[in-house]
Design an enzyme around this catalytic site. Structure first.
Site, short mmCIF file in Angstrom:
data_model
loop_
_atom_site.label_atom_id
_atom_site.label_comp_id
_atom_site.label_asym_id
_atom_site.label_seq_id
_atom_site.Cartn_x
_atom_site.Cartn_y
_atom_site.Cartn_z
N THR A 46 67.86 -10.80 25.46
CA THR A 46 69.09 -10.31 24.84
C THR A 46 69.29 -10.92 23.45
O THR A 46 69.95 -10.33 22.60
CB THR A 46 70.29 -10.63 25.74
OG1 THR A 46 70.10 -9.98 27.00
CG2 THR A 46 71.61 -10.16 25.15
N TYR A 129 61.12 -15.16 35.38
CA TYR A 129 61.78 -13.88 35.07
C TYR A 129 60.93 -12.77 35.67
O TYR A 129 59.88 -12.41 35.14
CB TYR A 129 61.92 -13.73 33.56
CG TYR A 129 62.81 -12.57 33.11
CD1 TYR A 129 63.45 -11.72 34.02
CD2 TYR A 129 63.02 -12.35 31.77
CE1 TYR A 129 64.26 -10.68 33.59
CE2 TYR A 129 63.83 -11.31 31.32
CZ TYR A 129 64.44 -10.48 32.23
OH TYR A 129 65.23 -9.45 31.80
N LYS A 157 64.93 -15.23 37.97
CA LYS A 157 65.82 -14.18 37.48
C LYS A 157 65.24 -12.89 38.03
O LYS A 157 64.19 -12.43 37.60
CB LYS A 157 65.88 -14.16 35.96
CG LYS A 157 66.80 -13.04 35.44
CD LYS A 157 66.85 -12.99 33.91
CE LYS A 157 67.73 -11.82 33.46
NZ LYS A 157 67.77 -11.71 31.97
N ILE A 200 72.11 -13.86 35.48
CA ILE A 200 71.92 -13.99 34.04
C ILE A 200 72.15 -12.59 33.49
O ILE A 200 71.29 -11.72 33.62
CB ILE A 200 70.52 -14.53 33.69
CG1 ILE A 200 70.33 -15.93 34.28
CG2 ILE A 200 70.32 -14.55 32.17
CD1 ILE A 200 68.93 -16.50 34.08
#
Length: 291
Positions: A46, A129, A157, A200
């Site tokens: 992000t 992730y 995540k 997250i």
């Protein structure tokens, strides 16, 4: 260490001259913590880390680390290579968010070996992730349990695009001391209902209080959690109507929270109608919004 609650993957704001707007980044970091974020993430996807120079990445991490130190909250930094991990200061950084190797599809055994190698080198624990629709590499529940057993791997995540059978199996019997953090904003509520520790969430740049309340509600008041989830889902859907974080930045700019909605190539700014749709969804929320 088991991370929990809402961790906000901060956007990187730019000023009218295209430079990183560090003052705006500090205000945003303080705002989301005031609204209930449990921690911050710097240089997550992000934050557009691939478009930042090394000096800009360092400046972002230094600033966010300073905020986290002042506020006594954990800092996670996006770092997926041995070189990036080696640059982390364990006195400032709580964990590193490391993506499953994209494109090459090394197989589950290769992924586990890769993270075992990184974890042995890393000065901080790793959060894996897992985002197969971006990386091309699916991880079964068995592979996720193998990763959880790797010393130095503290969590995942989990962003698999929905609730699949492996997600159900993982949360039915979660590994001890292993944080499962949702990464798909639209389906964070069912993950929390099933026992995920938190998330997250890019959407939490905009309405941190709502998502922090959602995490708490699934622990204490499921009826309230369901109602809040139904209110938040249309906002997340609208915020991801164009590539992340373009709509998020458009909304934050419209709210006066960052100086421009600018992104860097290969991203292009979100279309005005996408931003208007997200603002309309935001107006319908029964939760406070900073601005």
């Amino acid at each position: 260490m088991t991370l929990s609650g809402v961790h906000v993957p901060l956007i990187t704001p730019f000023d009218a001259d295209g430079r990183v707007a560090l003052d705006a980044l500090r205000r945003l970091a303080d705002d989301v913590l005031d609204e209930g974020a449990a921690g911050l993430v710097a240089l997550g996807t992000t934050g557009e880390p691939g478009s930042l120079t090394e000096a800009e990445r360092r400046a972002v991490v230094d600033l966010v680390a300073d905020v986290c130190r002042e506020r006594g909250v954990p800092l996670t930094v996006g770092a997926s290579t041995a070189e990036a991990l080696a640059a982390l200061d364990p006195s400032e950084v709580t964990a590193a968010l490391a993506t499953v190797p994209p494109f090459v599809r090394p197989g589950e055994a290769g992924v586990v070996a890769h993270f075992a190698h990184l974890a042995a080198l890393s000065p901080v624990p790793l959060i894996v992730y897992n985002i197969p629709y971006r990386t091309g590499q699916h991880l079964s529940v068995g592979a996720l349990r193998d990763l959880a057993a790797v010393p130095g791997v503290a969590g995942v995540k989990h962003a698999v695009g929905g609730i699949d059978a492996d997600t159900v199996a993982l949360l039915a019997d979660p590994p001890a001391d292993f944080a499962v953090l949702g990464g798909d904003d639209l389906v964070i509520s069912p993950l929390l209902a099933m026992g995920a520790h938190g998330g997250i969430l890019a959407s939490a740049n905009v309405v941190t209080a709502g998502f922090a309340d959602l995490v708490d509600a699934w622990r204490t008041d499921p009826a309230r959690a369901r109602a809040l989830a139904n209110a938040l889902a249309p906002l997340s859907d609208a915020l991801f109507a164009a590539p992340n974080p373009t709509v998020v930045k458009g909304v934050l700019h419209a709210l006066g929270r960052i100086p421009t909605p600018a992104v860097r190539l290969p991203l292009l700014p979100a279309a005005p109608e996408a931003v208007r749709a997200a603002l309309a969804a935001l107006d319908r929320l029964p939760v406070p919004v900073a601005g």
